[in-house]
Design an enzyme around this catalytic site. Structure first.
Site, PDB file in Angstrom:
ATOM      1  N   ARG A 244      25.663  56.095   2.909  1.00  0.00           N
ATOM      2  CA  ARG A 244      25.698  57.550   2.732  1.00  0.00           C
ATOM      3  C   ARG A 244      26.584  58.189   3.799  1.00  0.00           C
ATOM      4  O   ARG A 244      26.927  57.569   4.814  1.00  0.00           O
ATOM      5  CB  ARG A 244      24.281  58.125   2.852  1.00  0.00           C
ATOM      6  CG  ARG A 244      23.658  57.894   4.208  1.00  0.00           C
ATOM      7  CD  ARG A 244      22.426  58.725   4.464  1.00  0.00           C
ATOM      8  NE  ARG A 244      21.772  58.323   5.698  1.00  0.00           N
ATOM      9  CZ  ARG A 244      22.168  58.667   6.917  1.00  0.00           C
ATOM     10  NH1 ARG A 244      23.234  59.416   7.071  1.00  0.00           N
ATOM     11  NH2 ARG A 244      21.516  58.258   7.993  1.00  0.00           N
ATOM     12  N   GLY A 245      26.927  59.452   3.588  1.00  0.00           N
ATOM     13  CA  GLY A 245      27.622  60.208   4.604  1.00  0.00           C
ATOM     14  C   GLY A 245      26.659  60.621   5.708  1.00  0.00           C
ATOM     15  O   GLY A 245      25.449  60.415   5.616  1.00  0.00           O
TER      16      GLY A 245
ATOM     17  N   THR B  60      19.581  59.179  11.025  1.00  0.00           N
ATOM     18  CA  THR B  60      18.427  60.002  10.709  1.00  0.00           C
ATOM     19  C   THR B  60      17.174  59.146  10.637  1.00  0.00           C
ATOM     20  O   THR B  60      17.236  57.921  10.576  1.00  0.00           O
ATOM     21  CB  THR B  60      18.621  60.789   9.398  1.00  0.00           C
ATOM     22  OG1 THR B  60      17.663  61.842   9.324  1.00  0.00           O
ATOM     23  CG2 THR B  60      18.482  59.894   8.173  1.00  0.00           C
TER      24      THR B  60
ATOM     25  N   ALA C 292      17.539  67.309   6.386  1.00  0.00           N
ATOM     26  CA  ALA C 292      18.818  66.629   6.611  1.00  0.00           C
ATOM     27  C   ALA C 292      19.403  66.202   5.270  1.00  0.00           C
ATOM     28  O   ALA C 292      18.667  65.924   4.311  1.00  0.00           O
ATOM     29  CB  ALA C 292      18.615  65.411   7.501  1.00  0.00           C
ATOM     30  N   ILE C 293      20.735  66.142   5.205  1.00  0.00           N
ATOM     31  CA  ILE C 293      21.425  65.781   3.962  1.00  0.00           C
ATOM     32  C   ILE C 293      22.501  64.748   4.261  1.00  0.00           C
ATOM     33  O   ILE C 293      23.259  64.880   5.216  1.00  0.00           O
ATOM     34  CB  ILE C 293      22.057  67.023   3.302  1.00  0.00           C
ATOM     35  CG1 ILE C 293      20.973  68.016   2.879  1.00  0.00           C
ATOM     36  CG2 ILE C 293      22.915  66.633   2.095  1.00  0.00           C
ATOM     37  CD1 ILE C 293      21.515  69.341   2.362  1.00  0.00           C
TER      38      ILE C 293
ATOM     39  N   PHE D  54      18.602  63.913   0.463  1.00  0.00           N
ATOM     40  CA  PHE D  54      18.070  64.769   1.518  1.00  0.00           C
ATOM     41  C   PHE D  54      16.695  64.293   1.962  1.00  0.00           C
ATOM     42  O   PHE D  54      16.023  63.514   1.271  1.00  0.00           O
ATOM     43  CB  PHE D  54      17.969  66.222   1.028  1.00  0.00           C
ATOM     44  CG  PHE D  54      16.914  66.447  -0.030  1.00  0.00           C
ATOM     45  CD1 PHE D  54      15.606  66.769   0.321  1.00  0.00           C
ATOM     46  CD2 PHE D  54      17.220  66.350  -1.378  1.00  0.00           C
ATOM     47  CE1 PHE D  54      14.629  66.983  -0.640  1.00  0.00           C
ATOM     48  CE2 PHE D  54      16.250  66.560  -2.348  1.00  0.00           C
ATOM     49  CZ  PHE D  54      14.950  66.874  -1.984  1.00  0.00           C
ATOM     50  N   ALA D  55      16.284  64.775   3.132  1.00  0.00           N
ATOM     51  CA  ALA D  55      14.935  64.527   3.646  1.00  0.00           C
ATOM     52  C   ALA D  55      14.398  65.841   4.195  1.00  0.00           C
ATOM     53  O   ALA D  55      14.958  66.411   5.139  1.00  0.00           O
ATOM     54  CB  ALA D  55      14.950  63.461   4.742  1.00  0.00           C
TER      55      ALA D  55
ATOM     56  N   CYS E 240      21.223  63.168  13.306  1.00  0.00           N
ATOM     57  CA  CYS E 240      22.507  63.517  12.695  1.00  0.00           C
ATOM     58  C   CYS E 240      23.610  63.681  13.730  1.00  0.00           C
ATOM     59  O   CYS E 240      24.613  64.359  13.483  1.00  0.00           O
ATOM     60  CB  CYS E 240      22.381  64.779  11.831  1.00  0.00           C
ATOM     61  SG  CYS E 240      21.157  64.617  10.520  1.00  0.00           S
TER      62      CYS E 240
END
Length: 218
Positions: free
Chosen positions: A65-66, A70, A138-139, A152-153, A169
């Site tokens: 992921r980007g 996290t 977060a994304i 996301f979270a 992040c």
């Protein structure tokens, strides 16, 4: 759901979505304690050795992921949209902004005024004059032939002490949760709100089977 198992499930659904075998999906789930490092992440944002993580019961995974590093764990609501953006907008930035908006709208249902922070992806809460904004969601996303994965979270009732093991992040900014902000909303309520606002934001119809599955998972 174990992070590795969730990754396998995403990969399976992505393959099926690319072939047009299934419609868009939104997975909403919870992981055991795990730290993940995104493809652009820096390992020096991990502040604990593998031995310390093992003692704390935290696993570690590299991710495609980007984003940077996290934490996921109990009390979080983790969302993995498997969307074909060719049927929405072929625009990665617009997609991330839309995820943020769906979460912002869902939080508003529970009296939490959240928003964006310029230059920082995710959803933030301003706690007042003189206090730093805190990240509540977060994304980090991945796209393959315009089909999305990861996501996301949202910190719902998360034990925020687990963020001590990372620089979240890659930003030296505090994190918060719905519970820390005084919300007593139950997980099923928040899951339903997220599903509803994702459907609104992306102009989807949430089918009855999907709604039932979301309630079962929650």
């Amino acid at each position: 759901m174990d992070y590795g198992r969730a990754l396998e499930l995403q990969q399976q659904l992505v393959a099926e979505r690319k072939q047009g075998l299934i419609p868009d999906q939104l997975l909403l789930l919870e992981h055991p304690h795990v730290i993940t490092l995104g493809r652009n992440g820096r390992l020096d944002n991990l502040l604990a050795s593998s031995e310390v993580l093992a003692r704390a019961g935290i696993s570690f995974h590299h991710s495609d992921r980007g984003g940077d590093i996290t934490y996921h764990g109990p009390g979080q609501i983790v969302g993995y949209p498997i969307f074909d953006l060719r049927e929405w907008k072929r625009d990665v930035v617009a997609y991330v902004r839309a995820i943020e908006q769906a979460i912002i709208d869902a939080l508003a249902d529970f009296g939490i005024a959240a928003g964006r922070m310029q230059g920082c992806t995710g959803v933030w809460v301003n706690r007042g004059i003189g206090l730093p904004a805190c990240k509540i969601a977060a994304i980090g996303v991945h796209l393959s032939r315009w089909v999305t994965s990861h996501g996301f979270a949202l910190n719902h009732t998360t034990d925020l002490s687990y963020f001590q093991y990372i620089v979240p992040c890659g930003l030296t900014k505090p994190v918060t949760s719905m519970r820390e902000l005084g919300s007593n909303a139950g997980r099923p309520e928040v899951v339903r709100a997220l599903a509803h606002h994702f459907a609104q934001t992306f102009d989807f119809t949430l089918n009855e089977a999907g709604a039932s599955l979301l309630e079962t998972i929650s």
